[in-house]
Scaffold this motif. Structure first.
Motif, PDB file in Angstrom:
ATOM      1  N   LYS A 256       0.780  -0.898  -0.278  1.00  0.00           N
ATOM      2  CA  LYS A 256      -0.094   0.163  -0.214  1.00  0.00           C
ATOM      3  C   LYS A 256       1.012   1.444  -0.080  1.00  0.00           C
ATOM      4  CE  LYS A 256      -3.414  -2.053   2.509  1.00  0.00           C
ATOM      5  NZ  LYS A 256      -4.764  -1.827   2.996  1.00  0.00           N
ATOM      6  N   GLU A 257       0.155   2.273  -0.624  1.00  0.00           N
ATOM      7  CA  GLU A 257       1.067   3.550  -0.680  1.00  0.00           C
ATOM      8  C   GLU A 257       1.292   4.225   0.700  1.00  0.00           C
ATOM      9  OE1 GLU A 257       2.363   6.803  -3.890  1.00  0.00           O
ATOM     10  OE2 GLU A 257       2.326   5.404  -3.697  1.00  0.00           O
ATOM     11  N   VAL A 258       2.462   5.061   1.168  1.00  0.00           N
ATOM     12  CA  VAL A 258       1.325   5.426   2.153  1.00  0.00           C
ATOM     13  C   VAL A 258       2.312   6.984   2.295  1.00  0.00           C
ATOM     14  CG1 VAL A 258       2.837   5.923   5.020  1.00  0.00           C
ATOM     15  CG2 VAL A 258       1.903   3.249   4.249  1.00  0.00           C
ATOM     16  N   GLN A 259       1.917   7.690   2.130  1.00  0.00           N
ATOM     17  CA  GLN A 259       1.956   9.033   2.247  1.00  0.00           C
ATOM     18  C   GLN A 259       1.713  10.055   3.253  1.00  0.00           C
ATOM     19  OE1 GLN A 259       0.765  11.447  -1.618  1.00  0.00           O
ATOM     20  NE2 GLN A 259       0.835   9.724  -2.512  1.00  0.00           N
ATOM     21  N   THR A 260       2.688  10.952   3.653  1.00  0.00           N
ATOM     22  CA  THR A 260       2.673  11.544   5.310  1.00  0.00           C
ATOM     23  C   THR A 260       2.251  13.453   4.482  1.00  0.00           C
ATOM     24  OG1 THR A 260       5.063  12.521   5.541  1.00  0.00           O
ATOM     25  CG2 THR A 260       3.584  10.147   6.518  1.00  0.00           C
ATOM     26  N   VAL A 261       1.607  14.091   5.885  1.00  0.00           N
ATOM     27  CA  VAL A 261       1.255  16.133   5.757  1.00  0.00           C
ATOM     28  C   VAL A 261       2.197  15.963   6.969  1.00  0.00           C
ATOM     29  CG1 VAL A 261      -0.110  17.363   5.509  1.00  0.00           C
ATOM     30  CG2 VAL A 261      -0.307  15.195   3.735  1.00  0.00           C
ATOM     31  N   ARG A 262       3.082  16.957   7.079  1.00  0.00           N
ATOM     32  CA  ARG A 262       3.595  17.377   7.946  1.00  0.00           C
ATOM     33  C   ARG A 262       3.406  19.208   7.990  1.00  0.00           C
ATOM     34  NH1 ARG A 262       8.320  19.360   9.954  1.00  0.00           N
ATOM     35  NH2 ARG A 262       9.485  19.070   8.398  1.00  0.00           N
ATOM     36  N   THR A 263       3.138  19.665   9.350  1.00  0.00           N
ATOM     37  CA  THR A 263       2.948  21.341   9.435  1.00  0.00           C
ATOM     38  C   THR A 263       4.272  21.698  10.409  1.00  0.00           C
ATOM     39  OG1 THR A 263       1.331  20.889  10.666  1.00  0.00           O
ATOM     40  CG2 THR A 263       0.472  21.215   8.672  1.00  0.00           C
ATOM     41  N   HIS A 289      -5.843  23.275  10.463  1.00  0.00           N
ATOM     42  CA  HIS A 289      -4.442  22.930  11.033  1.00  0.00           C
ATOM     43  C   HIS A 289      -4.063  21.863  11.654  1.00  0.00           C
ATOM     44  CE1 HIS A 289      -3.585  25.165  14.961  1.00  0.00           C
ATOM     45  NE2 HIS A 289      -5.293  25.086  14.487  1.00  0.00           N
ATOM     46  N   ASP A 290      -5.168  21.749  13.314  1.00  0.00           N
ATOM     47  CA  ASP A 290      -5.148  20.631  13.908  1.00  0.00           C
ATOM     48  C   ASP A 290      -6.559  19.594  13.500  1.00  0.00           C
ATOM     49  OD1 ASP A 290      -7.731  22.530  14.293  1.00  0.00           O
ATOM     50  OD2 ASP A 290      -6.891  22.230  16.635  1.00  0.00           O
ATOM     51  N   GLY A 321       2.664  23.334  17.599  1.00  0.00           N
ATOM     52  CA  GLY A 321       1.791  23.851  17.332  1.00  0.00           C
ATOM     53  C   GLY A 321       0.969  22.957  16.406  1.00  0.00           C
ATOM     54  N   GLY A 322       2.512  22.242  15.583  1.00  0.00           N
ATOM     55  CA  GLY A 322       2.072  21.497  14.443  1.00  0.00           C
ATOM     56  C   GLY A 322       2.043  20.035  14.649  1.00  0.00           C
ATOM     57  N   TYR A 323       1.608  19.081  13.178  1.00  0.00           N
ATOM     58  CA  TYR A 323       1.182  18.100  13.407  1.00  0.00           C
ATOM     59  C   TYR A 323       1.407  16.897  11.994  1.00  0.00           C
ATOM     60  CZ  TYR A 323      -2.961  19.019  16.634  1.00  0.00           C
ATOM     61  OH  TYR A 323      -2.927  19.454  17.916  1.00  0.00           O
ATOM     62  N   THR A 324       2.461  15.877  12.095  1.00  0.00           N
ATOM     63  CA  THR A 324       2.306  15.337  10.950  1.00  0.00           C
ATOM     64  C   THR A 324       1.251  14.469  10.721  1.00  0.00           C
ATOM     65  OG1 THR A 324       4.968  15.271  11.050  1.00  0.00           O
ATOM     66  CG2 THR A 324       3.744  13.257   9.852  1.00  0.00           C
ATOM     67  N   GLY A 347       0.938  32.096  11.498  1.00  0.00           N
ATOM     68  CA  GLY A 347       1.495  32.244  11.817  1.00  0.00           C
ATOM     69  C   GLY A 347       3.587  32.246  11.375  1.00  0.00           C
ATOM     70  N   ILE A 348       4.178  32.938  12.074  1.00  0.00           N
ATOM     71  CA  ILE A 348       5.898  33.002  11.232  1.00  0.00           C
ATOM     72  C   ILE A 348       6.350  32.036  11.463  1.00  0.00           C
ATOM     73  CG2 ILE A 348       7.846  33.908  11.406  1.00  0.00           C
ATOM     74  CD1 ILE A 348       6.515  35.952  13.193  1.00  0.00           C
ATOM     75  N   GLY A 349       7.027  31.202   9.954  1.00  0.00           N
ATOM     76  CA  GLY A 349       7.405  30.661   9.916  1.00  0.00           C
ATOM     77  C   GLY A 349       6.635  28.592   9.514  1.00  0.00           C
ATOM     78  N   ALA A 350       4.928  29.656   9.300  1.00  0.00           N
ATOM     79  CA  ALA A 350       3.982  28.527   9.000  1.00  0.00           C
ATOM     80  C   ALA A 350       4.367  27.697   7.549  1.00  0.00           C
ATOM     81  CB  ALA A 350       2.460  28.711   9.393  1.00  0.00           C
ATOM     82  N   ASP A 351       3.900  25.987   7.932  1.00  0.00           N
ATOM     83  CA  ASP A 351       4.600  25.787   6.494  1.00  0.00           C
ATOM     84  C   ASP A 351       3.871  24.337   6.781  1.00  0.00           C
ATOM     85  OD1 ASP A 351       4.769  25.770   3.894  1.00  0.00           O
ATOM     86  OD2 ASP A 351       7.382  25.450   3.512  1.00  0.00           O
ATOM     87  N   ILE A 352       3.908  23.787   5.017  1.00  0.00           N
ATOM     88  CA  ILE A 352       3.929  22.120   4.819  1.00  0.00           C
ATOM     89  C   ILE A 352       4.468  21.411   4.155  1.00  0.00           C
ATOM     90  CG2 ILE A 352       1.851  23.093   3.640  1.00  0.00           C
ATOM     91  CD1 ILE A 352      -0.430  20.578   4.769  1.00  0.00           C
ATOM     92  N   GLU A 353       4.361  20.374   3.985  1.00  0.00           N
ATOM     93  CA  GLU A 353       4.989  19.316   3.447  1.00  0.00           C
ATOM     94  C   GLU A 353       4.444  18.168   3.366  1.00  0.00           C
ATOM     95  OE1 GLU A 353       9.093  19.078   3.422  1.00  0.00           O
ATOM     96  OE2 GLU A 353       9.006  18.008   5.817  1.00  0.00           O
ATOM     97  N   ALA A 354       4.547  17.294   1.844  1.00  0.00           N
ATOM     98  CA  ALA A 354       3.891  16.194   1.849  1.00  0.00           C
ATOM     99  C   ALA A 354       5.309  15.097   1.682  1.00  0.00           C
ATOM    100  CB  ALA A 354       2.844  15.988   0.223  1.00  0.00           C
ATOM    101  N   ASN A 355       5.437  13.918   1.922  1.00  0.00           N
ATOM    102  CA  ASN A 355       5.998  12.849   2.087  1.00  0.00           C
ATOM    103  C   ASN A 355       5.105  11.830   1.406  1.00  0.00           C
ATOM    104  OD1 ASN A 355       8.524  14.718   1.700  1.00  0.00           O
ATOM    105  ND2 ASN A 355       7.912  14.935   3.581  1.00  0.00           N
ATOM    106  N   THR A 356       5.979  10.829   0.675  1.00  0.00           N
ATOM    107  CA  THR A 356       5.930   9.635   0.640  1.00  0.00           C
ATOM    108  C   THR A 356       7.045   8.265   1.135  1.00  0.00           C
ATOM    109  OG1 THR A 356       4.661  10.313  -1.474  1.00  0.00           O
ATOM    110  CG2 THR A 356       4.690   7.859  -1.637  1.00  0.00           C
TER     111      THR A 356
END
Length: 1612
Positions: A256-263, A289-290, A321-324, A347-356
């Protein structure tokens, strides 16, 4: 007497007695036709030998034919070379070939079966009565057949039998039925059933009047497509294909494909806000965001369906306050694109990314497929169904491929296309790829490989299954974890719309099935439905895809049902194939047990073979068409037509349209394509073989068809159309051979043009054999033409008959005749057509009788047309006849009939012919006499017989002298100079007087005599033209002259006398066959010819044969006897009728026939004289016929009125009466009764010869008192010869007389010896014992003593004497005193005392029917000095026209009835005496009988025994009252006999008083005395010898009283 004098005398008699006699009779009946029109007339033609009497015999078992002819009906037969009357349809026309060969192998060469190889079942026939109905059934499975009569409504089996199971050269099973012949009419239904093909064979011919309609799918026909089978069950030409079902699956390990989203945010910052995710074509709503895992999951799955189902896990919150969020794609297929993020965080420096962190496993790479030994190119792991199908269809043997991929929604997506499909989310259940992008393809492959196609339902491989092929994967180059690929049989695994997995009963792969709605093929190819619609394909299951028309056609071409079999059906007999089921979706079709669009069934196979001819009548035929496909949304394909093979050794004749039909069935109507083509079945195959095929060219296509596209193979050895036409026949027959010639060729440019060639038509081979080998001398053919166009010299249309000396097809004609350009022509040694005209302006639609008579010795031939000789003794070259040909040329239609080649039975007879003489210089100025003299008639006639010398009778002669002897002439006293006695009977007189001239015995030359003519009118009421009549009456005078003048050439009517309006003249004459040694039964006869113009003569043939004449009567002849004492012999000649026995065969012949027509009886009556070879017989013959042209049947052969005849004729009065005129010799008889000598009595002699006066009491002149015999009798009665002695009865015994009489009789029959004495009362009774006082001496001599009976009288032959004791008993005793000798009495039978012979001419009236003589009209004496015959004389008589009167006094012949010719030992003479005289008119000119004055004598009934004392016993001569014996002495007194007109020598015996014979009843003498005689011994009587005597009483009353009791017992 001179001829003219005799002619004048005949005119006198004829005009006075018979009116004006016509020598030429005008018949008010129907004239004889030129050519016979009815069967009855044809039989007459045969009986007269104008037509040959021939026979054709067909041996059914051997299928051969023989010919014979006979001169007579029921007569002996002889070999004939040919007789074809075309009446026996069994025989057919097999032996009529193209070049006269005798080959009959054509049928065997082209048919599959030969009748001679199989047992015969007998004939197959049923009554053609329209009121009857029959059913013939053939079952090819059970090999049975039956004929059932269904007329009454209750089936009645007439016939049933079994056929044979046979096989074609290719092994196809056929049910064969071999019959002697087949004859089924329109009232017979022919039913067939069974799985095998049907073969009907006939050893002779076949006539069908009903149709053989074969139900499709029987008799070798295949059913239409409807069910799954192991092989091609719909036939080799069906759209049945072998269908393979495969499933191709790819596989791999699922990851199965697993991908993550992190903030995150800058340190120390606190995240807030939201974010969005993008996946493929989807974008989520803002995700806080949460967001909790559930919210995250919900927002992601709602964003796009392509994501499928996911599992979300959230990590712990970090400081900012970020999550994955960890997303596991639970359902999405394959390696997925990475989630894309949209940063909406705060938020300052607030960002998000997706990884596999973990990619899914996904298949990739390529593979290839292999099937039937070939493989595809490399296919991508996810190849579309379309591309896979196309790749598979490129493989050898694959006709069609249908592929369905598991992910139907993504299957076949055109490029460019997204890298995902609607099922990539993994939520399409069974319709999407697997998690690692695994795919399943369901594959349907269609191929012919291994699809066994039996050629018949009974073929050996009907259940065979071809080898199973596999689909394999090769060249696998797949990528992915554990990537793999496999092929499964059948459709397995996931179920989708086109897979078979979901079917309740999925077929086992492989299977065979006919689908697509295509028509079955056979001789023609089945059609594909709907091809006219642009862009549609019925074969593709993915029909929603648009294809070009060319692509559809290209695919359809791969599915074509093949044709099979040969056009000539040379090695097999196959049925048609079934059509395919409508529709292409096999899953849908197989999902139904009974699809709507069923395919039609294929037609069956029928072979019909006849050794001879085959005829299909109107309404008849054979139909092996396929059936139609069923209508449906997808219409079924039609069945293909079957096979018909027709092979006839003779001809095939087809009379109507739709006779042989092998059409394909139409395709079913299709709702899907209402305007498109239907899938019609292809046409079948029809092959026809015959000598000639008779089908009208304009209707050939409608008579025989195998549409669409089927094959029709026709082969015939004869170009012209030939058949037996049963609507017309010559000579009243029903059938003939019709020949239609119309040859055409086609030019290079396609133009059809007439191309005739010569000698076109059949020939018949003449095989040597018989007594005449190959040299028959008679060829007879009837011919009729319907179309003989007038053509130019280079384009002559004709029809004719040709005789060939060779069977070489290029040989020239030896002798031929033809109807050419409207004229009859003949010729020899030619090619093409003859050109010598012998008859002009022939008529169409009219039968002509052609005869060629050959003289092989002289090498000449004669041609008769309608029995008239038109070509005489033409020359030819040839040694025999090898064949006879019937030919047509250039567009001719003609008929031939009654063809005969054999022996000529016309006995060499020819009619009169015209001899041409010098022609006058100018016909216009020539007189009739000059024109007539330019030609004369000639004919060969036999000599005519005249009187034979012996028939003239003997010379004159005198009677012999006769001497009479008696007892007196033998005495010594008369031995010297006869003492005055006359010895002889008187002077000599003529015993026979001849007044006949020796010049009567002459031989006359035969001629065409006018006296032998009979004229018949051309129409009722027609009158003879004066000129023609004058021309026909110019033969008068001379010794039977020919028509050497008066021959008017202008008398011939137009058209060579064919339609002459002047009536016809029939001439009859006798003829001797010049070949009588070779033809003994045809040695001679009465022949006839007829003419209407005296120029052209029609041979009417033989009226009657001399062979049939017989005569068993007598003929008048002179007998000669030598009589007289030695030295005084004389020759005595006497005429009498002498029996000659039975004369027949060659012994008798007829001459000078004359025919009259009797209007009352409607008969033609012929009179003729008949003679034998030595001229011993000269009698008359009368024969009758219904027509002037005969034949004549002999009615009688006899002596006319007892006269020999050699010269006679018959004539007819205007009132219809007829007379017979003839000459003859006759003898007049002079007749007296035979004399009977009266007795000359002599005295009784003793043993010494001296007179014994005591016994001499014999007959003589009696003198009363000289010697009374009664004197002693009275004394004895009174018992005076005994002493007186009377005894009285005692008184107590007395009684009344009545009682006494009763007692006296006492039942004993006689009285006792009592005498009644008269007293007062009572009566006295006395017995008288004697009254002699004195006793009287008796002079009695005992008659029983031998001494008293030594002598009997013997004076003359007529005396039959009794002994003296018998005379004594009769009282016949008297003194023989001197008396005169009594003369002879003429009381005996009639006898001829003199004869006179001379020649007479007799004219006798015939009976109303002209068959006999009614009475004699007149007789005259005389003869001609020049010997002219009666026919010539009567011609002169008719010409003289003299009207003289004459008194004709008939001659009469007196005679007593036949009873007068009785014998001496019966009483016939007594009947004769009392019978009245009779008279008969006779040609015997007045017999002179002594019955007339001055003789007045008659034969007495007792002439032979009148002077006999007894006949058989002494007491058997009774008196007239039949109670007492005869007393001869009282017969010497003559008495007149009333009513007889003459005196008799006997007195009436009823006048005699009987003697009292009681004188002799008792005993005589004393016992022991020599003279004693006992009463019973002598007389055996019972009456008393005593009187009853009374005293004092009335004697008379007493006697009367006694007589009342019994008069017969007492004689007083």
């Amino acid at each position: 007497m001179m001829a003219r004098a005799l002619a004048v005398a005949l005119v006198t008699l004829l005009t006075s007695l018979a009116g004006e006699v016509q020598a030429v009779e005008t018949v008010r009946g129907a004239g004889d036709p030129a050519v016979p029109r009815t069967a009855q007339e044809y039989e007459r033609c045969k009986e007269t030998h104008r037509c040959p009497r021939a026979f054709t015999r067909y041996n059914v078992e051997q299928a051969n034919v023989s010919f014979a002819s006979a001169a007579f009906a029921q007569g002996e037969e002889e070999h004939a070379h040919l007789f074809a009357d075309f009446e026996d349809w069994h025989q057919g026309t097999r032996f009529w070939n193209d070049v006269g060969s005798a080959s009959d192998s054509e049928t065997a060469d082209y048919a599959h079966f030969n009748s001679f190889d199989y047992a015969l079942l007998g004939p197959l026939e049923a009554s053609r009565n329209a009121n009857h109905s029959y059913v013939v059934s053939f079952n090819t499975t059970s090999l049975t057949a039956s004929l059932v009569n269904e007329t009454s409504g209750t089936p009645e089996e007439i016939w049933a039998d079994s056929g044979e199971l046979v096989a074609t050269p290719n092994g196809t099973e056929v049910a064969l039925f071999n019959f002697e012949w087949i004859d089924l009419g329109a009232n017979t239904q022919i039913l067939t059933t069974g799985i095998r093909a049907l073969a009907l064979l006939s050893r002779s011919s076949i006539k069908l009047g009903s149709r053989i309609v074969v139900d499709p799918a029987t008799l070798g026909g295949f059913p239409g497509g409807a069910a799954v089978a192991n092989n091609n069950a719909q036939g080799p030409g069906s759209s049945s294909k072998r269908v393979y079902l495969f499933t191709i699956e790819t596989s791999a390990t699922r990851v199965k494909e697993v991908q993550t989203v992190r903030t995150w945010a800058a340190t120390g910052q606190t995240l807030a806000g939201s974010f969005r995710l993008r996946f493929r074509n989807g974008r989520t709503h803002s995700i806080p965001h949460d967001a909790s895992p559930a919210l995250f999951k919900a927002r992601l799955e709602r964003a796009t369906e392509t994501v499928g189902h996911v599992s979300v896990h959230r990590s712990a919150r970090d400081a900012e306050g970020g999550y994955t969020w960890s997303v596991t794609f639970d359902t999405a297929v394959g390696n997925l694109p990475e989630l894309e993020v949209e940063n909406e965080l705060l938020g300052i420096g607030a960002d998000i990314e997706a990884n596999t962190p973990q990619q899914a496993n996904e298949l990739g790479g390529t593979f290839a497929l292999e099937f039937l030994g070939t493989q595809t190119d490399s296919l991508p792991f996810n190849v579309s169904s379309w591309n896979m199908a196309r790749a598979l269809e490129q493989l050898n043997g694959v006709l069609f491929a249908s592929v369905q991929r598991q992910d139907a929604a993504c299957d076949g997506r055109p490029l460019p296309q997204p890298d995902y499909g609607p099922c990539d989310n993994g939520l399409c259940a069974n319709d999407g790829p697997g998690p690692s992008r695994e795919l399943t393809w369901t594959v349907l492959l269609v191929t012919d490989e291994g699809n066994v196609a039996p050629t018949s339902p009974t073929a050996a491989n009907i259940d065979a299954v071809g080898p199973v092929q596999s689909l394999s994967v090769v060249d696998i180059a797949l990528t992915g974890v554990d990537a793999d690929i496999s092929v499964l049989d059948g459709h397995q695994g996931l179920v989708h719309a086109q897979s078979f997995t979901s079917l309740a009963s999925a077929p086992t792969s492989p299977f065979s099935y006919a689908f697509g709605g295509r028509g079955g093929s056979h001789g023609g190819q089945g059609a594909l439905p709907g091809l006219a619609l642009e862009g549609q394909s019925l074969l593709r299951p993915d029909a929603s895809l648009n294809l070009s028309a060319s692509a559809s056609l290209e695919v359809a071409s791969r599915m074509l049902a093949p044709t099979y079999g040969a056009a000539d059906l040379g090695t097999d007999l196959l049925g048609g194939s079934g059509g395919g089921v409508g529709g292409v979706n096999l899953r849908h079709l197989l999902a139904r047990s009974n699809p709507a669009g069923l395919g039609g069934d294929g037609g069956g196979a029928v072979e019909i073979i006849a050794v001879n001819d085959i005829t299909f009548e109107v309404g008849a035929g054979v139909d092996v068409s396929g059936s139609a496909g069923h209508d449906a949304f997808w219409g079924g394909g039609g069945g293909a037509g079957g096979s018909i093979l027709i092979a006839a050794g003779g001809i095939l004749h087809v009379e109507a349209n739709d006779t042989l039909v092998a059409d394909g069935g139409p395709g079913g109507a299709s709702g899907a394509f209402p305007d498109g083509d239907r899938g019609s079945g292809g046409g079948g195959r029809i092959a026809v073989f015959a000598k000639s095929i008779s089908i009208d060219r304009d209707s050939f296509a409608t008579a025989i068809h195998a549409s669409p596209g089927g094959s029709i193979h026709v082969f015939s050895t004869l170009g012209p159309r030939l058949h037996v036409d049963e609507t017309t026949g010559a000579a009243g027959t029903s059938s003939s051979l019709r020949l239609e010639v119309e040859e055409f060729t086609q030019t290079a440019s396609g133009v059809r043009r007439r191309s005739p060639f010569v000698a076109n038509g059949p020939r018949f081979a003449i095989h040597p054999g018989g007594p005449y080998d190959g040299k028959p001398n008679r060829v007879t053919v009837y011919v009729k033409a319907a179309r003989i166009d007038m053509g130019a010299s280079v384009d002559v249309r004709s029809t004719g008959v040709a005789l060939y000396a060779s069977t070489d097809p290029d040989a020239s004609v030896m002798i031929g005749t033809a109807l050419r350009d409207g004229n009859f022509v003949h010729g020899t040694a030619y090619h093409g057509a003859p050109d010598q005209v012998f008859y002009h302006q022939a008529k169409l639609h009219r039968w002509y009788k052609l005869e060629i008579l050959l003289d092989w010795d002289a090498s000449t031939y004669t041609i008769r047309l309608n029995d008239e000789e038109r070509v005489l003794d033409a020359s030819f070259e040839g040694s025999d006849i090898a064949s006879i040909g019937l030919h047509g040329y250039s567009g001719s239609i003609s008929w031939f009939d009654e063809i005969f080649v054999g022996h000529d039975d016309t006995a060499g007879f020819r009619c009169p012919t015209i001899i041409e003489h010098a022609t006058p210089a100018s016909d216009a100025e020539a007189t009739r006499a000059e024109r007539a003299s330019a030609a004369s008639l000639s004919i060969s006639r036999p000599d005519q017989t005249d009187w034979k010398t012996d028939a003239l009778g003997p010379s004159s002669s005198m009677t012999p002298m006769l001497r009479h002897e008696s007892h007196l002439s033998s005495r010594t006293l008369y031995q010297m100079n006869s003492h005055g006695l006359v010895y002889n009977s008187g002077g000599m007189h003529f015993q026979f007087r001849s007044e006949v001239s020796a010049a009567e015995a002459n031989t006359l030359s035969g001629t065409v005599n006018y006296g032998m003519l009979l004229e018949t009118p051309s129409s009722p009421g027609w009158e003879v033209s004066p000129d023609l009549l004058a021309a026909s009456k110019t033969m008068a005078g001379g010794n039977g002259r020919d028509w050497d003048n008066g021959m008017d050439q202008d008398a011939a009517s137009v058209n060579d006398g064919e339609d002459a309006s002047t009536g016809r003249y029939y001439w009859y004459g006798d003829h001797m066959n010049p070949r009588q040694d070779e033809e003994p039964l045809l040695w001679g006869g009465i022949m006839a010819c007829s003419t209407s113009d005296f120029k052209h003569w029609r041979n009417e043939g033989t009226m009657l044969h001399f062979t049939n004449i017989s005569y068993d009567g007598g003929v008048p002849r002179t007998t000669v006897e030598i009589v007289g004492a030695p030295g005084h012999e004389v020759e005595v000649s006497e005429m009498e009728t002498v029996g000659i026995g039975n004369w027949s065969g060659a012994a008798l012949h007829a001459e000078r026939p004359k025919v009259l027509y009797n209007n009352d009886t409607g008969k033609y009556v012929m009179w003729s004289s008949v003679h034998d070879e030595s001229n011993e017989v000269g009698v008359a013959m009368v024969a009758t016929a219904d027509f002037p042209g005969g034949p004549f049947a002999i009615h009688d052969v006899f002596l006319p009125n007892g006269n020999e005849t050699h010269d006679q004729t018959v004539l007819q009065r205007p009132d219809g009466q007829a007379v017979l005129v003839r000459t003859y010799f006759a003898t007049v008889d002079y007749i007296l009764p035979e004399p009977v000598m009266q007795p000359m009595w002599e005295s009784v002699k003793d043993s010494s010869g001296e007179v014994d006066y005591g016994l001499n009491y014999h007959r003589s002149t009696y003198l009363e008192g000289y010697d009374d015999p009664n004197d002693i009798c009275i004394q004895r009665v009174r018992k005076e010869d005994k002493e007186a002695n009377i005894t009285q009865t005692p008184e107590e015994d007395r009684m009344p007389v009545e009682e006494w009489i009763r007692n006296a009789y006492n039942g004993s029959g006689y009285l006792e010896n009592y005498v009644l004495s008269e007293q007062a009362e009572p009566w006295l009774y006395e017995t008288i014992n004697g009254q002699g006082d004195p006793i009287v001496e008796s002079r009695f001599l005992n008659p029983t003593l031998d001494i008293n009976n030594l002598w009997m009288p013997s004076s003359v032959p007529t005396v039959v004497a009794k002994p003296w004791k018998a005379n004594y008993k009769d009282g016949n005793i008297a003194d023989n005193i001197v008396h005169s000798t009594l003369p002879d009495k003429l009381i005996g039978p009639p006898q001829i005392v003199e004869q006179r012979r001379t020649k007479y001419v007799a004219i006798s009236l015939l009976t109303p029917d002209y068959l006999g003589l009614a009475s004699e009209l007149s007789i005259m004496e005389g003869h001609t000095e020049d010997g002219i015959d009666l026919a010539s004389i009567l011609t002169s008589v008719d010409q003289l026209g003299t009207d003289l009167a004459a008194d004709a006094v008939p001659y009469e012949r007196r005679f007593f009835p036949a009873v007068c010719e009785g014998g001496a030992n019966d009483n016939e003479w007594e009947d004769c005496r009392d019978a009245p005289e009779q008279r008969q008119y006779s040609t015997v000119p007045g017999q002179v009988w002594g019955l007339d004055a001055p003789f007045d004598f008659v034969t007495e009934y007792d002439w032979s025994w009148r002077y006999n004392q007894y006949r058989w016993d002494n007491d058997d001569v009774p008196m007239d009252n039949h109670t007492h014996p005869v007393n001869f002495k009282d017969q010497l007194i003559g008495w007149f006999v009333p009513g007889r007109g003459l005196r008799d020598t006997t007195r009436s015996r009823s006048e005699f008083r009987p003697y009292d014979h009681n004188c002799f009843r008792g005993s005589i003498g004393t016992p022991g005395d020599d003279n004693y005689v006992a009463a019973d011994d002598l007389y055996n009587h019972t009456l008393s010898q005593h009187y009853l005597k009374t005293e004092g009483a009335d004697i008379a009353s007493t006697r009367a009283h006694l007589r009342e009791f019994d008069e017969s017992m007492i004689i007083l």
